[in-house]
Design a protein around this motif. Sequence first.
Motif, PDB file in Angstrom:
ATOM      1  N   UNK A 147     -17.031  56.325-101.223  1.00 33.94           N
ATOM      2  CA  UNK A 147     -15.821  55.850-100.542  1.00 33.94           C
ATOM      3  C   UNK A 147     -16.129  55.435 -99.115  1.00 33.94           C
ATOM      4  N   UNK A 148     -16.938  56.252 -98.418  1.00 36.10           N
ATOM      5  CA  UNK A 148     -17.294  55.914 -97.040  1.00 36.10           C
ATOM      6  C   UNK A 148     -18.058  54.590 -96.981  1.00 36.10           C
ATOM      7  N   UNK A 149     -19.024  54.404 -97.906  1.00 38.67           N
ATOM      8  CA  UNK A 149     -19.828  53.178 -97.895  1.00 38.67           C
ATOM      9  C   UNK A 149     -18.986  51.953 -98.251  1.00 38.67           C
ATOM     10  N   UNK A 150     -18.091  52.084 -99.257  1.00 39.91           N
ATOM     11  CA  UNK A 150     -17.242  50.949 -99.636  1.00 39.91           C
ATOM     12  C   UNK A 150     -16.255  50.602 -98.526  1.00 39.91           C
ATOM     13  N   UNK A 151     -15.765  51.616 -97.840  1.00 40.87           N
ATOM     14  CA  UNK A 151     -14.841  51.367 -96.734  1.00 40.87           C
ATOM     15  C   UNK A 151     -15.554  50.656 -95.589  1.00 40.87           C
ATOM     16  N   UNK A 152     -16.822  51.061 -95.341  1.00 34.89           N
ATOM     17  CA  UNK A 152     -17.584  50.416 -94.266  1.00 34.89           C
ATOM     18  C   UNK A 152     -17.872  48.957 -94.602  1.00 34.89           C
ATOM     19  N   UNK A 153     -18.225  48.668 -95.869  1.00 37.38           N
ATOM     20  CA  UNK A 153     -18.491  47.286 -96.270  1.00 37.38           C
ATOM     21  C   UNK A 153     -17.233  46.434 -96.163  1.00 37.38           C
ATOM     22  N   UNK A 192      -5.974  45.224 -98.642  1.00 35.98           N
ATOM     23  CA  UNK A 192      -6.789  45.974 -99.578  1.00 35.98           C
ATOM     24  C   UNK A 192      -7.440  47.164 -98.904  1.00 35.98           C
ATOM     25  N   UNK A 193      -7.949  46.964 -97.707  1.00 38.94           N
ATOM     26  CA  UNK A 193      -8.605  48.060 -96.991  1.00 38.94           C
ATOM     27  C   UNK A 193      -7.611  49.153 -96.653  1.00 38.94           C
ATOM     28  N   UNK A 194      -6.428  48.733 -96.207  1.00 42.39           N
ATOM     29  CA  UNK A 194      -5.428  49.738 -95.842  1.00 42.39           C
ATOM     30  C   UNK A 194      -4.997  50.547 -97.057  1.00 42.39           C
ATOM     31  N   UNK A 195      -4.831  49.838 -98.194  1.00 41.87           N
ATOM     32  CA  UNK A 195      -4.427  50.556 -99.393  1.00 41.87           C
ATOM     33  C   UNK A 195      -5.497  51.554 -99.828  1.00 41.87           C
ATOM     34  N   UNK A 196      -6.771  51.139 -99.664  1.00 40.23           N
ATOM     35  CA  UNK A 196      -7.859  52.038-100.057  1.00 40.23           C
ATOM     36  C   UNK A 196      -7.926  53.250 -99.144  1.00 40.23           C
ATOM     37  N   UNK A 201      -8.123  58.958 -97.173  1.00 43.59           N
ATOM     38  CA  UNK A 201      -8.382  58.802 -95.750  1.00 43.59           C
ATOM     39  C   UNK A 201      -8.997  60.096 -95.222  1.00 43.59           C
ATOM     40  N   UNK A 202     -10.319  60.119 -95.037  1.00 46.73           N
ATOM     41  CA  UNK A 202     -11.040  61.314 -94.611  1.00 46.73           C
ATOM     42  C   UNK A 202     -11.778  61.008 -93.312  1.00 46.73           C
ATOM     43  N   UNK A 203     -11.741  61.945 -92.374  1.00 44.45           N
ATOM     44  CA  UNK A 203     -12.403  61.763 -91.091  1.00 44.45           C
ATOM     45  C   UNK A 203     -13.642  62.640 -90.960  1.00 44.45           C
ATOM     46  N   UNK A 204     -14.279  62.993 -92.098  1.00 42.98           N
ATOM     47  CA  UNK A 204     -15.496  63.800 -92.042  1.00 42.98           C
ATOM     48  C   UNK A 204     -16.445  63.326 -93.138  1.00 42.98           C
ATOM     49  N   UNK A 205     -17.704  63.731 -93.011  1.00 39.22           N
ATOM     50  CA  UNK A 205     -18.723  63.394 -93.985  1.00 39.22           C
ATOM     51  C   UNK A 205     -19.366  64.672 -94.508  1.00 39.22           C
TER      52      UNK A 205
END
Length: 733
Positions: A147-153, A192-196, A201-205
């Motif tokens: 999820x983090x990688x797809x959100x960054x892309x 699309x990004x906002x919906x994802x 929505x996580x602020x940690x890894x």
Amino acid sequence: MFNKKKKKVNERLELMRQQSRSIEEFRERAERELINRHFLLSYQKRNLQLHSLDWSQSEHSSFELQSGGKISYKDYLQKTYGIKSPKQEMCVVKDKGGAVFLPQHIRLTITSKQSDAVYENVLEYVNPSTKERLSRIEDFVQQISQHHSSKAEANKKSRNKNKAKDQSKSNSINSEEEEEEEEGKNSNVRIDVDNESDKLDIDFEIEEESMTTPAYVLQMPKIIIYSDEGPIENPVDNFKYSLCRGFLDGTKQLRQWGVVFESNPRDRTKNDEKSYQSFVYAWEEYCKKRRFDFETGPILCPQPRPVSDLMDESFYNDTVRRGDEFLVLILPEGIRGSEVKARFTKAVQKPNFPVPVMVQCIQAATCNNNNACLGTFEDIMIKFGNVPYRINPCLPHGATFINPNDCWVVGVDVSHVVNKPSVVMISLSRDPFQGSLRQMHFLCHLNPSRKEIVGFSNMVNVMYQVLEEGYQATLREKKSLPGCIWIFRDGVADGQIQELFTKEVVGIQRALSMFRDAWKLKKWRPALEYLLCNKNTIDRFGKWDEHTVSVRQLDVPCVVFDHVLSDRLWDFIIFGYHRSKKEKTRPVRYIVLLDGLNLANDKAAAKGSAMDLFQFVFGLTYMFAFSVPFPLGGTAQPSPIQYAKHYAESFSQTILASDRCLKDLNTSEKLNRPHVVTDLLVLIKAFFMFLIYCLSYILTQFRNDPNFGISLLRNIHIIDFKKIHFYTKQSIS
């Protein structure tokens, strides 16, 4: 298995009534589908079996209370549990004991026998192996990483398109239609990004790889039993209890004891003569197995004590005879048996009873189980004061840091029951590794309902009397006081540690100081070790296998002491593995709040003092004598807590609605049973010490100044109240 979405019994009955042609057909179908089914109550965590349906009663039907008077089922539930019963009932439900329940508060359950096809699969899913558990966690972490990688892309693509748009505006002039189309594309990307992000929505890894931590392998304690050749010692996980032929540290012979049971020829439900005969047969088998002589062995043949009705307390005096040393009570089935147990045990152990006696209860159905009866005889001998075994904790450094023969262990636990005061039980063992109740003492205090922490003054008072009772027993046995006292506390969350320390820990320290001063034991200054025990830890551990490059379940008892623990507190996690438990073994976390032995000192720690602490605690998990021969390994918590928990729950059951004061809960001092602290002798002593100080202060001032009396009357503030308050604390401490 239980599902809140399933219909309640009253809804099922209504559906059956609508589908039936007549009342007879409806009732026949209801009894066929519901009787012998198990159910759960909406207001209690109890699993019961539906025995019958009473069509002559409803929610408005009444019954007689123990205290006198009548009340309807609806009003009783409202008064006792605070729940309403608005639905109109067609019948009431009864269990085997005759207790009545309303169908609108009942949901049926599915037992393992009714779901054999899927029951094992359900257990495997909810309680997976360590390898499967870690695999699930790793999959979950990988999903978060993806999820983090797809959100960054997605964010990167959005930024690139925005840059391309700005460049096109500066280099050329596009038509309004092209700009609107481009903006629409960009807005679609943002949406699309906002919906994802809204979905997750996580602020940690989280690191994908599991953390590795060192662990110290614990040695299995050794058990000592008495065999044909005398005392023998073997590892506690590899010994044969069938070789036990007697008791250690001297045998106490149980000469005169009886078996109390119901014998009413007119009522078959109150006739347990066959259960008594089975119990006597089990006694014969127990003596043969232990090779005890029937006439001169440690336990002689019991005497029958038949009673026509165990609910009638007027018969209790006839069940006990002069010279009785022990009683066994055969309980009826169902809730009636629980009520008989509470009433009978409480009655025959009161101080004003003609012959107070110890009691061991057994269900009527259990008497027909020979193996279960053998365990009952072991419990009888343990309660009577015999020692079936001892444990050698196998400390790595012997008695260098911890001397098992020179310490007392204390357990503190609180039992909470709805609409009853919370019972604070304190257990004291003067010989921690002796498997018996011979050198144990129990005292209890009543807290307000649902209150976990004991108040400062109450803890001072209770602990003082525990020490006094232990010291008097030590004087009778001509032994010396211990050099260390261990306190084990259960049931406290991390957020309550500060309150626990300021009330209970400081209260125990104050009680020790007051006890030492009262008995003029100035040279006796025992070290105090206070450990907090928490078995509700969610940590799970596995063993890394280099050959298979995977994690497998632990196959040895061990302790985790670093890396994954707190930085502020000294805590450790013990995994008490036993081959019979395997995956069912759960880790237990311990927090050291006081370290009077200085085990955490740099010099002691460098020599491995902590390893002795781990092994000492692990050895105590095999000291709950009622669990011998430990078919499933040791208990989850050390024996001081297990004893406190066991007697707190049993004592809570003896608190009846007819009790009006603390004296109603007293037990005879001749019996090794929990005693309620009903007075405040310690606080009275502290108050008188304060008065003595005030008088001595005034007399001293009179001697130095003859006019002190006149000035005292004119100016009361001449006394330094801060100083008096300070010395008051010192006198209490």
